[in-house]
Design a protein around this motif. Structure first.
Motif, short mmCIF file in Angstrom:
data_model
loop_
_atom_site.label_atom_id
_atom_site.label_comp_id
_atom_site.label_asym_id
_atom_site.label_seq_id
_atom_site.Cartn_x
_atom_site.Cartn_y
_atom_site.Cartn_z
N SER A 81 0.90 -1.17 0.06
CA SER A 81 -0.16 -0.06 0.20
C SER A 81 0.68 0.82 -0.52
CB SER A 81 -0.68 0.17 1.15
OG SER A 81 0.05 -0.51 1.93
N ASN A 82 1.89 0.64 0.18
CA ASN A 82 2.61 2.57 0.72
C ASN A 82 3.71 2.77 -0.24
OD1 ASN A 82 1.75 3.70 2.90
ND2 ASN A 82 2.87 2.32 4.45
N ASP A 98 5.34 -1.56 2.65
CA ASP A 98 4.00 -1.84 3.65
C ASP A 98 3.28 -0.76 3.95
OD1 ASP A 98 5.23 -2.95 5.67
OD2 ASP A 98 4.56 -4.82 5.13
N ASP A 99 2.06 -1.05 4.78
CA ASP A 99 1.16 -0.14 5.43
C ASP A 99 2.22 -0.33 7.12
OD1 ASP A 99 1.50 -2.50 6.87
OD2 ASP A 99 -1.00 -2.33 7.02
#
Length: 742
Positions: free
Chosen positions: A506-507, A552-553
């Motif tokens: 996601s990031n 990632d998150d």
């Protein structure tokens, strides 16, 4: 006596029925009487010679009787009715009677002069109706018959008795027990009846049981027999009585209509709307009004138009009725259509006109034809698409991959997707679903049916050698399970270049996070070390760069994009036909030999590490031509001892001199032109992990002696003289991909 009274009443009722009411067609010549008592007299019949068509139709009205009697002038028969429409006249005839005493001797007969005989010989008008009359012998035993004008037998029948102890019999049929009847032939002009007696004796005893007192023979209308003897009756009567006889009449002065039309003077059909028709059973003709007209066809102007609209019972009309000469119309009211002659037959008019129906029908036909062609075209295209998908699926090793998935144990959630599933997940690969674009293809964000968010890579091209090995490589890549490697969830093989489905991170990429506080280089090194050392067989990434390291998150680094990945070659002679990778990160030895090795990933990772330390791009255009390459700039700076100035200010602030020395040493080894001089990814990962721990150790925060720092780092200080030639520095433009074909 009671029986005689009942028979007399029945005869009276029948005579009243045979006396018709005055019909509308009973028209007569002007000045001529049209009735005799209650009997209507239509022309061509007439009372007196001047009122009749000819002598055969001349009648007399005898007023001495009450009611008056109508008599045929030529043959003196009494008539009780005349019909123009049926061509019939009803005459009265006395039944011939013979009665016997107990010794069976005649004791009473009626007058035989003319009472029971009817002679039509020489008549041009009347004939006995063969269809409407029956010869009857009444009483028993009785054998009755009659003769014609030649004194020859014509017809007859026998009536016998039944013993009284046999009980009553249903005698209404008049079929031979107490009463018998028979038909008469046509063309009879004389009726003269006779009766024969049976001699008493032993031979005839059966004929004399339960005998009647009197016997009768007569000619009578068929309806009279049916009405009088249709129930249980007693045939034992003794009175005199008269019966109706049906006479057929016609104009017989000329043989038929064809001959009569040639003699217009004597032609009887005078009316303007009068038609002539021949008599079926004998000579002569009669007249009738044409269809749609009524009246007397034997008189001039005698046939008048029928107003059908006034006769709802005969001519039903539930719409608008219009009378026409000889005809009528019955139409539905305005704004309605249908059959107005039927109840509820008119319905609201369909505005869909015939022309419109034709046009619509043609249009529908054309549309259906086009639709069928289009449907067939779609069917053919669908079959082609299915065939093409199946071809691509087989070319891309789908059958082999399915076999490996079934026989190779668990696949860790790896699956083969259809094109329809991925199109639905990405909204047909909509532009707003694009996550990124690169040299190998486009990455889309997708949502599967189970709401799992994935990243779908749609590649642009693939080498033939890659195609041949794709299925095996996909199966091996699906087995990778490391926290710092982006999980491969599946692939789609129904397209020319297979599409890959990854877990969604996601990031974004390390490239976009490069100015953050935590470089995540150690985690990336661990992922590559895992691929090189722990995967079986080892996997070479082939395109290591900051854009392929995702966060990632929780900002954990994950290595992604295996578009250029290779399984470690089993044969040293195995080389690629085309160099793939990103400029600025490519191993110079790989460019020259076209052979991808694990040391190629080490070189690319070293560029990533250098990019993180300097926070500069691997290739940039804001410097001179000699300084566009970050590797070239760094190696020159190390050579002159000015490399510290290239580091990011925050890196210089946080990194000790010993750490910087270790990092530079590690970088220079990894950026070596000779792959054999480079460390393995495991060594790089271990060294970075050691440096990370050293930086977090509280001793590293205090100034210590070089010996102490070396002890903490766990290694001897390296003294390596890094020599780079000018031609070893690759000057490549940013964002391009260098390809070298053999």
């Amino acid at each position: 006596m009671a029986t005689l009274q009942l028979q007399t009443v029945a005869l009276a009722v029948l005579l009243l029925r045979l006396t018709p009411e005055t019909p509308a067609s009973a028209q007569q010549l002007s000045g001529c009487p049209d009735k005799c008592g209650d009997i209507s007299i239509p022309y061509p019949f007439g009372i007196g010679a001047s009122c009749a068509l000819d002598s055969g139709f001349e009648l007399e009205c005898n007023h001495t009787n009450s009611p008056p009697r109508l008599i045929v002038s030529t043959h003196r028969q009494q008539l009780t009715g005349l019909s123009l429409a049926d061509g019939e006249a009803i005459a009265l005839l006395n039944a011939k009677r013979e009665c016997y005493n107990s010794t069976y001797q005649d004791f009473n007969k009626n007058d035989e002069s003319t009472a029971s005989i009817m002679n039509l010989t020489g008549s041009t008008t009347y004939r006995f109706s063969a269809a409407r009359n029956r010869f009857v012998a009444l009483g028993c035993p009785n054998l009755g018959y009659f003769i014609d004008s030649t004194q020859c037998y014509v017809s007859g029948c026998t009536s016998v008795c039944r013993p009284a102890h046999w009980g009553s019999v249903k005698l209404g049929m008049c079929t031979g027990v107490g009463c018998c009847q028979s038909k008469i032939p046509p063309y009879i002009d004389l009726f003269e009846p006779y009766m024969l007696s049976f001699n008493r004796g032993e031979r005839y005893t059966k004929f004399y049981d339960n005998t009647t007192t009197c016997r009768y023979v007569f000619l009578v209308e068929d309806k009279w027999i049916e009405k009088t003897y249709r129930d249980y009756v007693d045939y034992n009567r003794t009175d005199n009585f008269a019966v109706p006889v049906v006479l057929d009449w016609a104009v017989r002065s000329i043989g038929n209509c064809s001959a009569a039309r040639h003699n217009r003077t004597g032609y009887a059909c005078r009316g303007a709307h009068s038609d002539c028709f021949d008599i079926r059973d004998s000579e002569g003709y009669r007249c009738r009004c044409s269809k749609g007209y009524q009246g007397n066809p034997y008189l001039d102007g005698g046939c008048t138009d029928i107003d059908e609209c006034r006769r709802k019972d005969e001519y039903p009309c539930y719409g608008v009725c219009r009378n026409l000469p000889g005809n009528y119309t019955c139409e539905c009211p305005p704004e309605t259509s249908g059959d107005a002659t039927k109840k509820d037959g008119c319905r609201k008019k369909d505005r869909f006109t015939l022309a419109l129906k034709v046009v619509t029908g043609i249009s529908v036909g054309v549309f259906l034809s086009v639709f069928m062609c289009f449907w067939l075209y779609l069917g053919i295209q669908k079959r082609k698409l299915i065939t093409t998908k199946q071809t691509f699926f087989e070319q891309n090793g789908g059958v082999l991959l399915q076999h490996q998935m079934c026989s190779g144990g668990g696949t860790g959630g790896f699956r083969i997707f259809s094109t329809e599933e991925l199109e639905k997940a990405t909204n047909s690969f909509a532009a707003d679903r694009v996550l990124g674009r690169g040299g190998h293809g486009i990455v889309y964000k997708g949502v599967l049916e189970d709401k799992t968010v994935v990243a779908i890579k749609k590649s642009k091209m693939m080498e033939e050698t890659q195609t041949n090995e794709f299925a095996r490589e996909m199966f091996i890549l699906s087995q990778l399970n490391h926290r710092n490697v982006v999980k491969l969830l599946g692939c789609c093989l129904e397209v020319e270049v297979p599409m890959l489905v990854y877990e969604y991170v996601s990031n974004g990429t390390l490239y976009h996070y490069i100015h953050g506080k935590d470089s995540k280089a150690a985690e990336s090194a661990e992922a590559l070390s895992y691929m090189h050392s722990s995967a079986s067989p080892p996997i070479l990434h082939g395109d290591v760069k900051t854009a392929n390291i995702l966060l990632d998150d929780k900002l954990n680094a994950k290595v992604s994009d295996f578009g250029a990945s290779k399984l470690a070659p089993t044969d040293e002679a195995e080389i690629a036909t085309m160099v793939q990778g990103t400029c600025g990160y490519l191993d110079p030895e790989y460019i020259m030999t076209c052979q991808l090795t694990d040391k190629s990933d080490v070189y690319s990772f070293s560029v990533v590490l250098l990019e993180l330390l300097t926070r500069k791009k691997a290739l940039y255009l804001d410097g001179s031509e000699e300084s566009r390459s970050l590797v070239s700039s760094f190696t020159k700076a190390v050579k002159t001892g000015c490399h510290r100035e290239l580091l990011d200010s925050q890196v210089r602030k946080e990194m000790t001199a010993e750490m910087l020395k270790e990092i530079v040493h590690l970088l220079m080894r990894g950026l070596s032109m000779n792959g054999e001089e480079r460390p393995t990814m495991k060594e790089v990962a271990d060294r970075l992990e050691m440096l990370r721990r050293y930086q977090q150790h509280p001793w590293a925060q205090a100034e210590g002696s070089p010996e102490e720092n070396q002890s903490l780092l766990g290694m001897e200080q390296w003294s390596v003289n890094f020599q780079y030639r000018q031609q070893d520095v690759l000057d490549l433009e940013e964002g391009s991909t260098y390809m070298f074909s053999l």
